[in-house]
Motif scaffolding. Structure first.
Motif, mmCIF file in Angstrom:
data_model
loop_
_atom_site.group_PDB
_atom_site.id
_atom_site.type_symbol
_atom_site.label_atom_id
_atom_site.label_comp_id
_atom_site.label_asym_id
_atom_site.label_seq_id
_atom_site.Cartn_x
_atom_site.Cartn_y
_atom_site.Cartn_z
ATOM 1 N N UNK A 184 -15.409 55.955 50.114
ATOM 2 C CA UNK A 184 -14.789 57.128 49.486
ATOM 3 C C UNK A 184 -15.859 58.025 48.876
ATOM 4 N N UNK A 185 -15.654 59.324 48.991
ATOM 5 C CA UNK A 185 -16.555 60.311 48.380
ATOM 6 C C UNK A 185 -15.741 61.121 47.377
ATOM 7 N N UNK A 186 -16.164 61.116 46.104
ATOM 8 C CA UNK A 186 -15.418 61.794 45.038
ATOM 9 C C UNK A 186 -16.355 62.732 44.288
ATOM 10 N N UNK A 187 -15.944 64.002 44.124
ATOM 11 C CA UNK A 187 -16.815 64.994 43.500
ATOM 12 C C UNK A 187 -15.993 66.112 42.852
ATOM 13 N N UNK A 221 -11.979 66.993 42.587
ATOM 14 C CA UNK A 221 -11.099 67.186 41.438
ATOM 15 C C UNK A 221 -11.877 67.796 40.269
ATOM 16 N N UNK A 222 -11.207 68.670 39.516
ATOM 17 C CA UNK A 222 -11.838 69.336 38.372
ATOM 18 C C UNK A 222 -12.225 68.368 37.269
ATOM 19 N N UNK A 247 -16.048 50.976 49.101
ATOM 20 C CA UNK A 247 -17.169 51.536 48.346
ATOM 21 C C UNK A 247 -16.797 52.949 47.874
ATOM 22 N N UNK A 248 -17.346 53.335 46.732
ATOM 23 C CA UNK A 248 -17.114 54.666 46.185
ATOM 24 C C UNK A 248 -18.446 55.356 45.976
ATOM 25 N N UNK A 249 -18.589 56.537 46.571
ATOM 26 C CA UNK A 249 -19.755 57.389 46.331
ATOM 27 C C UNK A 249 -19.296 58.485 45.390
ATOM 28 N N UNK A 250 -19.777 58.441 44.164
ATOM 29 C CA UNK A 250 -19.349 59.391 43.136
ATOM 30 C C UNK A 250 -20.467 60.376 42.832
ATOM 31 N N UNK A 251 -20.119 61.658 42.676
ATOM 32 C CA UNK A 251 -21.130 62.668 42.370
ATOM 33 C C UNK A 251 -21.420 62.736 40.879
ATOM 34 N N UNK A 252 -20.859 61.815 40.110
ATOM 35 C CA UNK A 252 -21.031 61.835 38.664
ATOM 36 C C UNK A 252 -21.346 60.451 38.129
ATOM 37 N N UNK A 253 -22.438 60.330 37.394
ATOM 38 C CA UNK A 253 -22.741 59.063 36.730
ATOM 39 C C UNK A 253 -21.682 58.731 35.691
ATOM 40 N N UNK A 254 -21.146 59.767 35.043
ATOM 41 C CA UNK A 254 -20.141 59.536 34.008
ATOM 42 C C UNK A 254 -18.898 58.867 34.608
#
Length: 284
Positions: A184-187, A221-222, A247-254
């Motif tokens: 998954x790609x989430x940003x 998502x905002x 697996x999750x690829x997240x554009x945010x460390x938070x």
């Protein structure tokens, strides 16, 4: 009493014009020994330059504006580094945060143009797409540095960018090598080039490994625009209700930090059950 050029001139025996040239790094009609004596005297006498007077004489404000989409740990680290280097060279740095609000950004741009800054640093780009396409029209001849994006059409605009596309591609290749096929790609929404480039890197990593991208695993998502832990926690809680990825690829460390907490609470093992990737190298 504040030390003046006249005080330093009287203490060293040099003329006021010579003292001024040395302290303002002007035309060098003086020897290295003269410069050393004057600089040492200025230091001992705690001389502080009059920025306003200096600006009137040179036509410069000795101040740089920095425009960011929000204030958080990531942007703060950039701000502190730039501020330190500018201070070393006699400049100050003014930071303007839009908090992802286009109306606030327009007000900031108006203020920056009215205050005659010597330069502007724009981090990630403008919120309005048309401004990103023609940034030279925003500040006229004022030098501009664009961070986290590429721009080559105007010599008055410099750009500093990191190859996020390559980075995300390498992340996907690494996850595929671990055996993952459902990644998954989430940003945040694609307002800025840096997000679009990350998505492109993610897609290339899949395609080059013979994996057909699944649009349902690409999520914008905002919630990812703000570093509000509770907002990201609630959003990622919904993501963890799904079971169609490994697996999750997240554009945010938070978001990655929130995900670790959620996984711990639900008994999900990281990385045995789900692999998790963050981005930006934030210390938390």
């Amino acid at each position: 009493m504040k030390t003046t050029l006249k005080d330093i001139a009287e203490a060293t025996g040099y003329s006021i014009p010579t003292v001024s040239r040395v302290l303002n790094n002007g035309d060098k009609f003086y020897s290295d020994d003269t410069a050393r004596i004057i600089l040492e005297a200025a230091h001992k006498m705690n001389y502080k330059p009059n920025i306003m007077a200096r600006g009137l004489k040179t036509g410069k404000s000795y101040s740089i504006a920095m425009l960011v989409p929000q204030l958080d740990d990531f942007y703060d680290s950039i701000f502190r580094t730039i501020q330190h280097r500018l201070n070393e060279n006699g400049y100050s740095l003014a930071i303007f945060s839009s908090d992802y609000d286009e109306k606030i950004e327009r007000l900031h741009l108006k203020s920056i143009k009215e205050r005659n800054y010597d330069g502007v640093i724009v981090v990630t780009g403008f919120l309005e797409k048309k401004l990103n396409e023609n940034p030279e029209k925003v500040f006229g001849n004022t030098p501009v540095i664009m961070l986290e994006r590429k721009y080559r059409r105007n010599e008055n605009i410099a750009s500093v960018s990191f190859n996020v596309k390559k980075a995300l591609k390498e992340v996907v290749i690494y996850l595929v090598a671990l055996g993952h096929r459902r990644i998954a790609f989430i940003a945040a929404p694609e307002r800025f080039d840096t997000i679009s480039q990350r998505r492109e890197g993610y897609l290339e990593g899949l395609i080059e490994n013979g994996i057909t991208p699944d649009e349902s695993l690409i999520i914008f998502d905002e919630a990812f625009e703000k570093t509000d832990y509770s907002v990201l926690y609630n959003f990622m809680s919904k993501i963890f209700e799904r079971t169609d990825y490994t697996a999750i690829v997240s554009s945010s460390d938070f978001a990655a930090f929130a995900s670790l907490r959620i996984a711990q609470q639900r008994g999900i093992r990281i990385p045995q059950d789900v692999s998790l990737e963050g981005f930006d190298d934030i210390v938390y």
